[in-house]
Design an enzyme around this catalytic site. Structure first.
Site, PDB file in Angstrom:
ATOM      1  N   HIS A 202       0.792  -1.239   0.000  1.00 36.55           N
ATOM      2  CA  HIS A 202       0.000   0.000   0.000  1.00 36.55           C
ATOM      3  C   HIS A 202       0.821   1.284   0.000  1.00 36.55           C
ATOM      4  O   HIS A 202       0.270   2.357  -0.128  1.00 36.55           O
ATOM      5  CB  HIS A 202      -0.952   0.036   1.207  1.00 36.55           C
ATOM      6  CG  HIS A 202      -0.255   0.367   2.480  1.00 36.55           C
ATOM      7  ND1 HIS A 202       0.240  -0.601   3.317  1.00 36.55           N
ATOM      8  CD2 HIS A 202       0.057   1.557   3.052  1.00 36.55           C
ATOM      9  CE1 HIS A 202       0.823  -0.018   4.336  1.00 36.55           C
ATOM     10  NE2 HIS A 202       0.732   1.290   4.212  1.00 36.55           N
TER      11      HIS A 202
HETATM   12  C1  UD1 Z   1      -2.167   5.446   5.288  1.00 37.47           C
HETATM   13  C2  UD1 Z   1      -0.932   6.059   5.970  1.00 37.47           C
HETATM   14  C3  UD1 Z   1       0.148   4.993   6.150  1.00 37.47           C
HETATM   15  C4  UD1 Z   1      -0.408   3.737   6.800  1.00 37.47           C
HETATM   16  C5  UD1 Z   1      -1.598   3.253   5.979  1.00 37.47           C
HETATM   17  C6  UD1 Z   1      -2.214   1.984   6.512  1.00 37.47           C
HETATM   18  C7  UD1 Z   1      -0.510   8.435   5.516  1.00 37.47           C
HETATM   19  C8  UD1 Z   1       0.283   9.406   4.724  1.00 37.47           C
HETATM   20  N1  UD1 Z   1      -0.365   7.132   5.156  1.00 37.47           N
HETATM   21  O1  UD1 Z   1      -1.823   5.127   3.949  1.00 37.47           O
HETATM   22  O2  UD1 Z   1       1.193   5.532   6.951  1.00 37.47           O
HETATM   23  O3  UD1 Z   1       0.592   2.733   6.856  1.00 37.47           O
HETATM   24  O4  UD1 Z   1      -2.588   4.294   5.966  1.00 37.47           O
HETATM   25  O5  UD1 Z   1      -3.155   1.461   5.597  1.00 37.47           O
HETATM   26  O6  UD1 Z   1      -1.215   8.828   6.423  1.00 37.47           O
HETATM   27  N2  UD1 Z   1      -9.064   4.445   0.804  1.00 37.47           N
HETATM   28  C9  UD1 Z   1     -10.278   3.808   0.676  1.00 37.47           C
HETATM   29  N3  UD1 Z   1     -10.900   3.376   1.808  1.00 37.47           N
HETATM   30  C10 UD1 Z   1     -10.375   3.590   3.039  1.00 37.47           C
HETATM   31  C11 UD1 Z   1      -9.150   4.261   3.146  1.00 37.47           C
HETATM   32  C12 UD1 Z   1      -8.498   4.665   2.022  1.00 37.47           C
HETATM   33  O7  UD1 Z   1     -10.793   3.603  -0.421  1.00 37.47           O
HETATM   34  O8  UD1 Z   1     -11.006   3.177   4.033  1.00 37.47           O
HETATM   35  C13 UD1 Z   1      -8.362   4.910  -0.414  1.00 37.47           C
HETATM   36  C14 UD1 Z   1      -8.619   6.375  -0.633  1.00 37.47           C
HETATM   37  O9  UD1 Z   1      -9.213   6.553  -1.850  1.00 37.47           O
HETATM   38  C15 UD1 Z   1      -7.253   7.044  -0.621  1.00 37.47           C
HETATM   39  C16 UD1 Z   1      -6.270   5.897  -0.637  1.00 37.47           C
HETATM   40  O10 UD1 Z   1      -6.973   4.706  -0.275  1.00 37.47           O
HETATM   41  O11 UD1 Z   1      -7.077   7.862  -1.736  1.00 37.47           O
HETATM   42  C17 UD1 Z   1      -5.165   6.150   0.335  1.00 37.47           C
HETATM   43  O12 UD1 Z   1      -5.673   6.362   1.649  1.00 37.47           O
HETATM   44  P1  UD1 Z   1      -4.839   7.213   2.711  1.00 37.47           P
HETATM   45  O13 UD1 Z   1      -5.481   7.125   4.017  1.00 37.47           O
HETATM   46  O14 UD1 Z   1      -4.556   8.552   2.155  1.00 37.47           O
HETATM   47  O15 UD1 Z   1      -3.422   6.512   2.751  1.00 37.47           O
HETATM   48  P2  UD1 Z   1      -2.998   4.984   2.871  1.00 37.47           P
HETATM   49  O16 UD1 Z   1      -2.373   4.586   1.581  1.00 37.47           O
HETATM   50  O17 UD1 Z   1      -4.072   4.101   3.418  1.00 37.47           O
END
Ligand code: UD1
Length: 358
Positions: A202
């Site tokens: 991820h």
């Molecule tokens: C985040 C954290 C990372 C952690 C990870 C665990 C930051 C910068 N990164 O990364 O340190 O290890 O979480 O998973 O804070 N999304 C969904 N559903 C959800 C959550 C996210 O569809 O429930 C999608 C969203 O469209 C988003 C993408 O995943 O654009 C990334 O989500 P985000 O929370 O920004 O970062 P992670 O990659 O999950």
């Protein structure tokens, strides 16, 4: 003592599970969910399985660019902290949620306690590295899981308020993980103990880069046994936009599944031949359960796992990943470098000493 704890992303729920339990024995905790992770499978199921109390507030910020996501949380948290006036704000790890909560509290003069302080990848292109460096420098209490964390802080001139408490993920792994019955979970995916690899991807550095993602997919489909891949929503979207989803679907050896709850993760991890991951926390979880790890990055914050021979850094390089997964070293020794499984109690004691015992 009144503590506001702020969580928002999956790994923070796993850590908070142990700290909430220990904290609430003697103190008032107000739990805030930023809403950074919002899908049922990324959030609610962890609260349910790990018995985490329902959040008192959900800021529901959802997805967005880093600035927008962090900024929205910052404003909302500032209002909340002004209203609730906690003695301490407790933050976890390295996510945008950690940064927003740390910054909101520090600017209001409320002491910040940082769980998982001092970790460094020394790679400033990772958003998480920016978050953890900044939060460490505005924290009053730096709760380090490892001696490497303490050393990193010292190298940056931070020596006050630093405590070595051990790793709260070990607490959670001990509390919930030991009794997990893996058989039904493995049965669901049609795999046998030690007959498959378990994988998660991820990190933005891998997931958002089609070349790297393609190299990782190539490794997964080349391996000599099936790869059960729990696909993070970020990665699923990127597989679709790059067209790699068709490659994954066409592969006989990749078993693509949705993100799994904690208990299923432990089940799949414990029985795997090796873990293939770019997650921070899971490198340690593999170590806790004595499973070799192949890290799909070129550096790690959890240097002990590499030094002790349980973890191999393979980057997003097909050949290196395949070589490391095929060799999958299992050294004889697995010393307790992450504490004794009572980090949460140690954290509560540090908070109490800081606050004067009330
Ligand atoms: C985040 C954290 C990372 C952690 C990870 C665990 C930051 C910068 N990164 O990364 O340190 O290890 O979480 O998973 O804070 N999304 C969904 N559903 C959800 C959550 C996210 O569809 O429930 C999608 C969203 O469209 C988003 C993408 O995943 O654009 C990334 O989500 P985000 O929370 O920004 O970062 P992670 O990659 O999950």
């Amino acid at each position: 003592m009144r503590v506001v704890s702020v969580v928002g992303a999956r790994p923070q729920f796993i850590k908070a599970a142990s700290v909430c339990r220990a904290l609430r024995e003697r103190h008032e905790e107000i739990l805030v969910h930023s809403g950074q992770h919002y899908d049922y499978g990324m959030s609610d199921v962890f609260f349910e399985q790990l018995g985490i109390p329902a959040p008192d507030y959900n800021l529901a910020v959802g997805s967005g660019g880093h600035g927008r996501q962090t900024g929205e949380m910052l404003g909302l948290l500032e209002d909340l902290l002004i209203e609730r006036k906690p003695d301490v704000v407790l933050v976890y790890g390295d996510t945008n949620t950690t940064l927003a909560a740390g910054l909101a509290a520090a600017k209001l003069g409320i002491p910040v306690a940082h769980v998982e302080a001092g970790l460094r990848s020394f790679n400033r292109s990772m958003p998480e590295e920016i978050n953890r460096v900044l939060v460490d420098h505005i924290s009053a209490l730096l709760l380090c899981p490892t001696t490497a964390g303490v050393d990193n802080l010292r190298a940056e001139g931070i020596t006050e308020g630093v405590s070595l408490v051990g790793d709260v993920m070990l607490d959670t792994a001990r509390f919930f993980g030991e009794s997990v019955d893996a058989a039904p979970v493995l049965g669901r995916y049609g795999v046998e103990p030690d007959g498959y690899f378990f994988a998660t991807v991820h990190r933005a550095g891998n997931s958002d880069d089609p070349e790297k993602l393609s190299a990782i997919v190539d490794a997964f489909r080349t391996l000599d046994r099936p790869v059960v891949w729990a696909i993070h929503p970020r990665t699923r979207k990127n597989l679709q936009t790059s067209g790699l989803d068709a490659v994954v679907e066409a592969s006989d050896s990749i078993i693509a599944i949705e993100p799994v709850p904690y208990i299923d993760t432990v089940a799949l991890l414990r029985s795997a031949s090796a873990l293939l991951t770019d997650s921070g926390g899971m490198q340690k979880e593999a170590y806790f359960f004595g499973v070799p790890c192949v890290t799909l990055r070129d550096e790690t914050e959890w240097v002990e796992t590499v030094e002790l021979g349980w973890n191999t850094l393979a980057g997003a390089d097909t050949d290196r990943i395949v070589a490391a997964a095929t060799t999958r070293v299992r050294p004889d020794a697995r010393p307790s470098v992450y504490g004794d499984g009572h980090a949460a109690e140690a954290i509560v004691e540090v908070l109490e000493r800081f606050h004067g015992g009330t």
